[in-house]
Write a protein that holds these residues in place. Structure first.
Motif, short mmCIF file in Angstrom:
data_model
loop_
_atom_site.label_atom_id
_atom_site.label_comp_id
_atom_site.label_asym_id
_atom_site.label_seq_id
_atom_site.Cartn_x
_atom_site.Cartn_y
_atom_site.Cartn_z
N HIS A 1 -2.62 5.88 -8.98
CA HIS A 1 -2.12 5.49 -7.68
C HIS A 1 -2.68 6.28 -6.68
O HIS A 1 -2.64 7.50 -7.11
CB HIS A 1 -0.52 5.71 -7.51
CG HIS A 1 0.35 4.74 -8.36
ND1 HIS A 1 0.86 3.42 -7.80
CD2 HIS A 1 0.45 4.65 -9.59
CE1 HIS A 1 1.50 2.82 -8.90
NE2 HIS A 1 1.23 3.30 -10.01
N VAL A 2 -3.69 5.67 -5.75
CA VAL A 2 -4.21 6.62 -4.93
C VAL A 2 -3.58 6.26 -3.49
O VAL A 2 -3.76 5.27 -3.20
CB VAL A 2 -5.68 6.53 -4.82
CG1 VAL A 2 -6.43 7.60 -4.00
CG2 VAL A 2 -6.03 6.78 -6.16
N VAL A 3 -3.08 7.55 -2.78
CA VAL A 3 -2.69 7.17 -1.34
C VAL A 3 -3.42 8.04 -0.44
O VAL A 3 -3.85 9.28 -0.75
CB VAL A 3 -1.23 7.66 -1.27
CG1 VAL A 3 -0.91 7.47 0.19
CG2 VAL A 3 -0.34 6.68 -2.27
N ILE A 4 -3.96 7.32 0.50
CA ILE A 4 -4.81 8.02 1.53
C ILE A 4 -3.92 8.21 2.72
O ILE A 4 -3.51 7.16 3.51
CB ILE A 4 -5.94 7.29 2.03
CG1 ILE A 4 -6.98 7.26 0.66
CG2 ILE A 4 -6.62 7.89 3.18
CD1 ILE A 4 -8.37 6.36 0.94
N ASP A 5 -3.82 9.49 3.30
CA ASP A 5 -3.17 9.86 4.50
C ASP A 5 -4.02 10.14 5.65
O ASP A 5 -4.83 11.03 5.17
CB ASP A 5 -1.81 10.95 4.35
CG ASP A 5 -0.66 10.55 3.64
OD1 ASP A 5 -0.23 9.48 3.69
OD2 ASP A 5 -0.26 11.54 2.77
N GLU A 6 -3.97 9.50 6.76
CA GLU A 6 -4.90 9.71 7.71
C GLU A 6 -4.20 10.48 8.52
O GLU A 6 -2.91 10.47 9.07
CB GLU A 6 -5.36 8.55 8.60
CG GLU A 6 -6.38 7.85 7.47
CD GLU A 6 -7.19 6.81 8.34
OE1 GLU A 6 -8.13 6.79 8.79
OE2 GLU A 6 -6.47 5.69 8.36
N VAL A 7 -4.57 11.67 9.04
CA VAL A 7 -4.02 12.53 10.11
C VAL A 7 -5.04 12.70 11.27
O VAL A 7 -6.28 13.00 11.31
CB VAL A 7 -3.88 14.01 9.27
CG1 VAL A 7 -3.53 15.07 10.33
CG2 VAL A 7 -3.13 14.17 7.93
N GLY B 1 -10.57 7.89 11.02
CA GLY B 1 -11.73 7.75 11.43
C GLY B 1 -12.60 7.00 10.26
O GLY B 1 -13.61 6.25 10.52
N ALA B 2 -11.85 7.15 9.00
CA ALA B 2 -12.68 6.28 8.07
C ALA B 2 -12.49 4.74 8.14
O ALA B 2 -11.30 4.38 8.62
CB ALA B 2 -12.05 6.85 6.53
N THR B 3 -13.52 4.28 7.77
CA THR B 3 -13.51 2.61 7.83
C THR B 3 -12.94 2.30 6.46
O THR B 3 -12.64 3.14 5.72
CB THR B 3 -14.90 2.10 7.76
OG1 THR B 3 -15.47 2.39 6.36
CG2 THR B 3 -16.11 2.37 8.89
N ARG B 4 -12.40 1.08 6.44
CA ARG B 4 -11.62 0.67 5.31
C ARG B 4 -12.48 0.51 4.11
O ARG B 4 -11.97 0.69 2.97
CB ARG B 4 -11.37 -1.10 5.54
CG ARG B 4 -10.58 -1.80 4.60
CD ARG B 4 -10.14 -3.24 5.01
NE ARG B 4 -9.74 -3.96 3.79
CZ ARG B 4 -8.44 -3.91 3.57
NH1 ARG B 4 -7.63 -3.21 4.36
NH2 ARG B 4 -7.87 -4.68 2.45
N GLY B 5 -13.86 0.29 4.18
CA GLY B 5 -14.89 0.25 3.15
C GLY B 5 -15.10 1.95 2.40
O GLY B 5 -14.88 1.85 1.20
N GLN B 6 -14.87 2.85 3.35
CA GLN B 6 -14.92 4.22 3.13
C GLN B 6 -13.75 4.55 2.27
O GLN B 6 -13.76 5.31 1.05
CB GLN B 6 -14.95 5.15 4.13
CG GLN B 6 -16.50 5.14 4.64
CD GLN B 6 -16.30 5.76 6.12
OE1 GLN B 6 -15.49 5.89 6.77
NE2 GLN B 6 -17.72 6.43 6.69
N LYS B 7 -12.43 4.10 2.72
CA LYS B 7 -11.29 4.30 1.97
C LYS B 7 -11.17 3.65 0.59
O LYS B 7 -10.76 4.11 -0.29
CB LYS B 7 -9.92 4.06 2.89
CG LYS B 7 -10.01 4.89 4.18
CD LYS B 7 -8.76 4.47 4.64
CE LYS B 7 -8.97 3.68 5.89
NZ LYS B 7 -7.77 3.43 6.90
N ALA B 8 -11.81 2.47 0.71
CA ALA B 8 -11.70 1.67 -0.53
C ALA B 8 -12.62 2.29 -1.66
O ALA B 8 -12.43 2.62 -2.77
CB ALA B 8 -12.43 0.16 -0.37
#
Length: 73
Positions: free
Chosen positions: A40-46, A11-18
């Motif tokens: 390196h930062v990786v975001i996993d959405e579950v 549910g996070a937006t691209r801007g929030q993830k950035a």
């Protein structure tokens, strides 16, 4: 070379993830003296149906009315 894995529910937006990636990178630079290009930062959405919270699946927990904090803290 730091590698940070951040797991969040969907549910996070691209801007929030950035913003999360920028903040984590900034913290590594500031507090550990790392070069940004080495971070390196990786975001996993579950899916919430695959995440547990308070002994329940998160999507079930969110559907239930939550008791207000009666302590007034």
């Amino acid at each position: 070379m730091p590698y940070v894995n951040v797991r969040i529910t969907e549910g996070a937006t691209r801007g929030q993830k950035a913003a999360v990636i920028a903040d984590v990178t900034r913290a590594l630079v500031e507090h550990r003296g790392k070069k940004p290009e080495h971070c390196h930062v990786v975001i996993d959405e579950v899916a919430e149906a695959n995440w547990g919270f308070a002994g329940q699946l998160t999507d079930d927990w969110k559907r239930e009315p939550q008791a207000e904090d009666a302590g007034g803290s």
